[in-house]
Motif scaffolding. Structure first.
Motif: not given
Length: 142
Positions: A71-84, A93-96, A98-104
């Protein structure tokens, strides 16, 4: 070299030679209506149950740690993609979203980890409960 009769399996004690010693000592003090052989057998099973409960707990913790790392590896990869996406000027709106999906996902992952922990604990507890039930049956008057 002589053999150590304490390590023999003549009494069915296997890796627990002290059970054979206990059985021999108990036979000297025979109590009417008390099955010492059954008590020694229960003690052997008790040790086996403890080993099994520890194995269950260990395997559960291993699964928990493994899944947490995934889970940690997946989360870090997703956050890196979001930062790009932030760097490339992606819409707010797309960023918001993405953040909502990450929290869920984080909540769902936490729930999964909690369930893995509870299952490991329950597996170990069931082994011990079964062993205690066997002891209660053994101690019933005959």
């Amino acid at each position: 070299m002589g053999t150590d009769d304490r390590q023999s399996d003549a009494g069915g004690t296997g890796a627990m030679p002290w059970l054979g010693d206990l059985k021999k000592m108990a036979e000297k003090f025979a109590l009417p209506g008390f099955d010492m052989a059954a008590l020694v057998e229960w003690q052997r099973k008790d040790m086996e149950a403890l080993v099994e409960a520890n194995r269950q707990a260990y395997e559960g913790i291993q699964a928990l740690v493994s899944r947490r790392n995934e889970i940690l590896q997946e989360t870090l990869a997703q956050w890196q993609a979001a930062m790009k996406g932030f760097a490339s000027g992606e819409a707010m709106t797309k960023q918001t979203e993405t953040a909502r999906q990450q929290v869920e996902k984080a909540v769902a992952d936490f729930r999964e980890l909690s369930q893995l922990e509870a299952q490991a604990r329950n597996n170990a507890w069931m082994v011990m409960q079964e062993n205690l039930t066997n002891l209660q049956k053994l101690l019933q008057p005959k």
